[in-house]
Design a protein around this motif. Structure first.
Motif, PDB file in Angstrom:
ATOM      1  N   GLY A 137      11.663  -5.597  -2.620  1.00  0.00           N
ATOM      2  CA  GLY A 137      12.258  -6.635  -3.460  1.00  0.00           C
ATOM      3  C   GLY A 137      13.184  -5.981  -4.476  1.00  0.00           C
ATOM      4  O   GLY A 137      13.026  -4.797  -4.798  1.00  0.00           O
ATOM      5  N   TRP A 145      12.566 -15.295  -4.491  1.00  0.00           N
ATOM      6  CA  TRP A 145      12.357 -16.734  -4.401  1.00  0.00           C
ATOM      7  C   TRP A 145      11.867 -17.240  -5.750  1.00  0.00           C
ATOM      8  O   TRP A 145      10.906 -16.701  -6.314  1.00  0.00           O
ATOM      9  CB  TRP A 145      11.293 -17.071  -3.347  1.00  0.00           C
ATOM     10  CG  TRP A 145      11.822 -16.962  -1.967  1.00  0.00           C
ATOM     11  CD1 TRP A 145      11.667 -15.903  -1.124  1.00  0.00           C
ATOM     12  CD2 TRP A 145      12.595 -17.942  -1.265  1.00  0.00           C
ATOM     13  NE1 TRP A 145      12.302 -16.160   0.068  1.00  0.00           N
ATOM     14  CE2 TRP A 145      12.882 -17.404   0.001  1.00  0.00           C
ATOM     15  CE3 TRP A 145      13.069 -19.214  -1.585  1.00  0.00           C
ATOM     16  CZ2 TRP A 145      13.617 -18.096   0.960  1.00  0.00           C
ATOM     17  CZ3 TRP A 145      13.808 -19.906  -0.648  1.00  0.00           C
ATOM     18  CH2 TRP A 145      14.082 -19.351   0.608  1.00  0.00           C
ATOM     19  N   LEU A 157       3.814  -1.823  -0.612  1.00  0.00           N
ATOM     20  CA  LEU A 157       2.370  -2.081  -0.594  1.00  0.00           C
ATOM     21  C   LEU A 157       2.099  -3.133  -1.665  1.00  0.00           C
ATOM     22  O   LEU A 157       2.517  -2.982  -2.807  1.00  0.00           O
ATOM     23  CB  LEU A 157       1.595  -0.809  -0.908  1.00  0.00           C
ATOM     24  CG  LEU A 157       1.749   0.341   0.078  1.00  0.00           C
ATOM     25  CD1 LEU A 157       0.665   1.377  -0.160  1.00  0.00           C
ATOM     26  CD2 LEU A 157       1.707  -0.139   1.520  1.00  0.00           C
ATOM     27  N   ASP A 175      -1.668  -1.781  -2.346  1.00  0.00           N
ATOM     28  CA  ASP A 175      -1.559  -0.844  -3.462  1.00  0.00           C
ATOM     29  C   ASP A 175      -2.763  -1.118  -4.357  1.00  0.00           C
ATOM     30  O   ASP A 175      -2.852  -2.192  -4.953  1.00  0.00           O
ATOM     31  CB  ASP A 175      -0.235  -1.169  -4.186  1.00  0.00           C
ATOM     32  CG  ASP A 175       0.115  -0.195  -5.274  1.00  0.00           C
ATOM     33  OD1 ASP A 175      -0.696   0.713  -5.547  1.00  0.00           O
ATOM     34  OD2 ASP A 175       1.200  -0.350  -5.876  1.00  0.00           O
TER      35      ASP A 175
HETATM   36  N1  MSP Z   1       2.810  -2.519  -5.556  1.00  0.00           N
HETATM   37  C1  MSP Z   1       4.199  -2.598  -5.781  1.00  0.00           C
HETATM   38  C2  MSP Z   1       4.980  -1.970  -4.651  1.00  0.00           C
HETATM   39  C3  MSP Z   1       4.622  -0.558  -4.359  1.00  0.00           C
HETATM   40  S1  MSP Z   1       5.478   0.024  -2.976  1.00  0.00           S
HETATM   41  C4  MSP Z   1       5.305   1.668  -3.006  1.00  0.00           C
HETATM   42  C5  MSP Z   1       4.623  -4.059  -5.916  1.00  0.00           C
HETATM   43  N2  MSP Z   1       3.799  -4.961  -5.398  1.00  0.00           N
HETATM   44  S2  MSP Z   1       3.979  -6.533  -5.520  1.00  0.00           S
HETATM   45  O1  MSP Z   1       2.837  -7.087  -4.845  1.00  0.00           O
HETATM   46  O2  MSP Z   1       4.176  -6.912  -6.860  1.00  0.00           O
HETATM   47  O3  MSP Z   1       5.276  -6.934  -4.756  1.00  0.00           O
HETATM   48  C6  MSP Z   1       5.467  -6.548  -3.465  1.00  0.00           C
HETATM   49  C7  MSP Z   1       6.671  -7.198  -2.816  1.00  0.00           C
HETATM   50  O4  MSP Z   1       6.592  -8.626  -2.875  1.00  0.00           O
HETATM   51  C8  MSP Z   1       7.997  -6.820  -3.437  1.00  0.00           C
HETATM   52  O5  MSP Z   1       8.896  -6.495  -2.411  1.00  0.00           O
HETATM   53  C9  MSP Z   1       8.423  -8.054  -4.153  1.00  0.00           C
HETATM   54  O6  MSP Z   1       9.790  -8.164  -4.263  1.00  0.00           O
HETATM   55  C10 MSP Z   1       7.846  -9.132  -3.243  1.00  0.00           C
HETATM   56  N3  MSP Z   1       7.771 -10.352  -3.993  1.00  0.00           N
HETATM   57  C11 MSP Z   1       6.811 -10.724  -4.894  1.00  0.00           C
HETATM   58  N4  MSP Z   1       7.196 -11.919  -5.417  1.00  0.00           N
HETATM   59  C12 MSP Z   1       8.390 -12.310  -4.903  1.00  0.00           C
HETATM   60  C13 MSP Z   1       9.180 -13.468  -4.974  1.00  0.00           C
HETATM   61  N5  MSP Z   1       8.895 -14.435  -5.782  1.00  0.00           N
HETATM   62  N6  MSP Z   1      10.255 -13.556  -4.147  1.00  0.00           N
HETATM   63  C14 MSP Z   1      10.542 -12.588  -3.219  1.00  0.00           C
HETATM   64  N7  MSP Z   1       9.813 -11.503  -3.136  1.00  0.00           N
HETATM   65  C15 MSP Z   1       8.857 -11.226  -4.098  1.00  0.00           C
HETATM   66  O7  MSP Z   1       5.680  -4.308  -6.445  1.00  0.00           O
END
Ligand code: MSP
Length: 496
Positions: free
Chosen positions: A260, A292, A12, A51
């Motif tokens: 991620g 990335w 999320l 989230d």
């Molecule tokens: N809220 C939490 C996840 C809770 S799940 C029960 C969170 N959110 S996030 O928005 O920060 O990231 C969500 C997803 O986006 C993750 O899988 C994360 O790895 C992916 N990415 C965010 N930035 C990224 C990059 N620069 N490259 C690849 N994926 C990345 O963590």
């Protein structure tokens, strides 16, 4: 009978900022897998969402002078809007502020208090506000948070703990008996080592955070945002320990949970331990992909170092982005995003290899096939050869080895291009017109195959190809039409 659906999840997304290509990456991966499985008539359920609780979001909303829920409504809609633009076909979008989710989180908490897996204590520790997580001294990097590089704070508060320590042996046993649970293999060892190093009970409630789900029996506590968020995978599928919906039986266990690499610990260690405490079956696979970077640096809003999917799509189209992210880098590993590399691949793989091949064949079909496309498959050597690759391509897709699948598909594109170059159909038209028709029929059937293979990656392109190739038409041939190029070539920008 209700058959089990193949249940795919993404994390999320935090509503602390608008989405960038890092977020799009996980979601597109899930969409590619979902589309692939649906094309094989496998019933799929694909869940994503946002989230929405926690002190970060509370703080941002305060700074903007808006109610946290109003902020979340706006930003969550931005994510849904982007998924629509990127052609993401999810089945359910969950928000952690949904009433049914909040009620289920409260019920879980009470159940675990009752079973003794959650107990009240007090916590003294080093806390990172951005992560909303506590760290041990040894985990810090130069005394700062290892993820954000920002100072941590010494915090002491009454808190509920989850008995993670109790589940260490069961987790290690599960990892051993289910070698695919933590995937890919090269990322699993770190989790196993972490679990072996001695798991400690950890804090799962906050008294300082008001924007969260209140603990029902002790409402001065709110549920720690990660516990709240992780539960979405079950609650969104109909789980509430006080009232399990019949849907849950057709969805659970989740088949693939994409995450991620930086949140693998939450998903590979804490999440399964929570499920064990609840007596719920564990997901079949948690797959951690890489990151990335941009010019070697982490994508971050504060550093102004990020790429928005919308900007890439504006210049190159949705399908080019969906293709590039999964062709350029092995899913699982890290990769660097650069617009130069993007343009290079766009011109080479899409405009030249696939786009030109398609327009060459379609133009010749218009000219030499008397405006009729073949409705019956021709048995021919190349078509038979390429058809035999389908199981290997499907296997790569199901193993989440998307770049491997695309590589093989482009091998097919290369084969067809070489065939056109060597057979020179425009000369055949003069020298052996009787051989030209079967040759073009064969090419059309091969292109139908290619269009089917690329469909999960580039659904728009595939449907444009299908339309031109007369797929799905049973009448005696269909008229090929003049088509605009699938991928117009991008010229180098002229220096200003
Ligand atoms: N809220 C939490 C996840 C809770 S799940 C029960 C969170 N959110 S996030 O928005 O920060 O990231 C969500 C997803 O986006 C993750 O899988 C994360 O790895 C992916 N990415 C965010 N930035 C990224 C990059 N620069 N490259 C690849 N994926 C990345 O963590």
């Amino acid at each position: 009978m209700n058959t089990k659906k193949y249940y795919i999840t993404t994390p999320l997304y935090y509503l602390n900022d608008k989405p960038h290509i890092g977020h799009a990456y996980t979601t597109i991966a899930a969409d590619i897998l979902a589309r692939h499985l649906r094309s094989k008539d496998i019933p799929v359920h694909f869940q994503t969402g946002t989230d929405e609780h926690g002190s970060n979001i509370e703080k941002i909303a305060k700074e903007k002078g808006v109610d946290p829920k109003a902020w979340c409504d706006e930003l969550s809609a931005d994510f849904r809007q982007l998924w629509k633009m990127l052609n993401i076909k999810y089945d359910y979008f969950i928000r952690t502020t949904d009433a049914s989710h909040e009620a289920a989180v409260q019920a879980v908490f009470e159940k675990l208090i009752k079973s003794g897996d959650i107990y009240l204590g007090s916590y003294d520790g080093l806390y990172c506000r951005s992560c909303e997580a506590f760290y041990d001294e040894g985990e810090l990097k130069e005394k700062n948070c290892p993820i954000h590089g920002r100072p941590v704070e010494q915090v002491s508060e009454e808190t509920y703990f989850f008995k993670l320590s109790k589940y260490e042996p069961a987790l290690l046993k599960h990892y051993e008996e289910h070698p695919d649970f933590l995937s890919p293999r090269y990322r699993a060892q770190e989790m196993i080592n972490f679990a072996k190093s001695g798991l400690k009970d950890f804090s799962v409630s906050r008294t300082k955070v008001s924007w969260g789900v209140p603990v029902r029996s002790n409402p001065k506590h709110t549920v720690y945002v990660w516990i709240d968020a992780l539960l979405n995978y079950a609650t969104g599928a109909g789980y509430n320990p006080e009232n399990v919906s019949p849907d849950f039986r057709t969805l659970w266990p989740a088949d693939v949970q994409l995450v991620g690499k930086e949140i693998f610990r939450f998903h590979g260690v804490i999440w399964p331990a929570m499920l064990m405490a609840l007596g719920v079956e564990l997901p079949r696979k948690v797959y951690a992909h890489g990151w990335w970077t941009i010019n070697g640096d982490k994508m971050s809003k504060s550093r102004g170092n990020f790429i928005r999917a919308e900007d890439v799509v504006k210049d190159y189209g949705v399908d080019a982005l969906r293709f590039f992210l999964f062709r350029e880098v092995t899913f699982g590993q890290d990769g660097d995003f650069s617009l130069e590399a993007f343009k290079r691949r766009y011109n080479a793989d899409l405009a030249n290899d696939l786009g030109n091949l398609f327009s060459r064949v379609m133009n010749m079909a218009a000219k030499y096939l008397d405006h009729r496309l073949p409705v019956k498959p021709e048995s021919s050597e190349t078509f038979r050869e390429l058809s035999s690759w389908t199981p290997a391509i499907h296997h790569s897709m199901e193993a989440l080895q998307f770049s491997e699948a695309l590589e093989k598909i482009w091998q097919g594109v290369g084969t067809l291009n070489r065939l056109v170059d060597t057979k020179k159909p425009w000369e055949m038209a003069k020298t052996s017109p009787e051989a030209l028709k079967p040759f073009l029929h064969e090419m059309i059937w091969c292109l139908r195959l290619i269009a089917g293979w690329i469909d999960p990656f580039m659904p728009d392109t595939a449907s444009r190809m299908h339309l031109q190739l007369g797929v799905g038409r049973t009448d005696d041939g269909t008229e090929p039409q003049k088509v605009p190029p699938l991928f117009p070539r991008k010229q180098d920008e002229k220096p200003k």
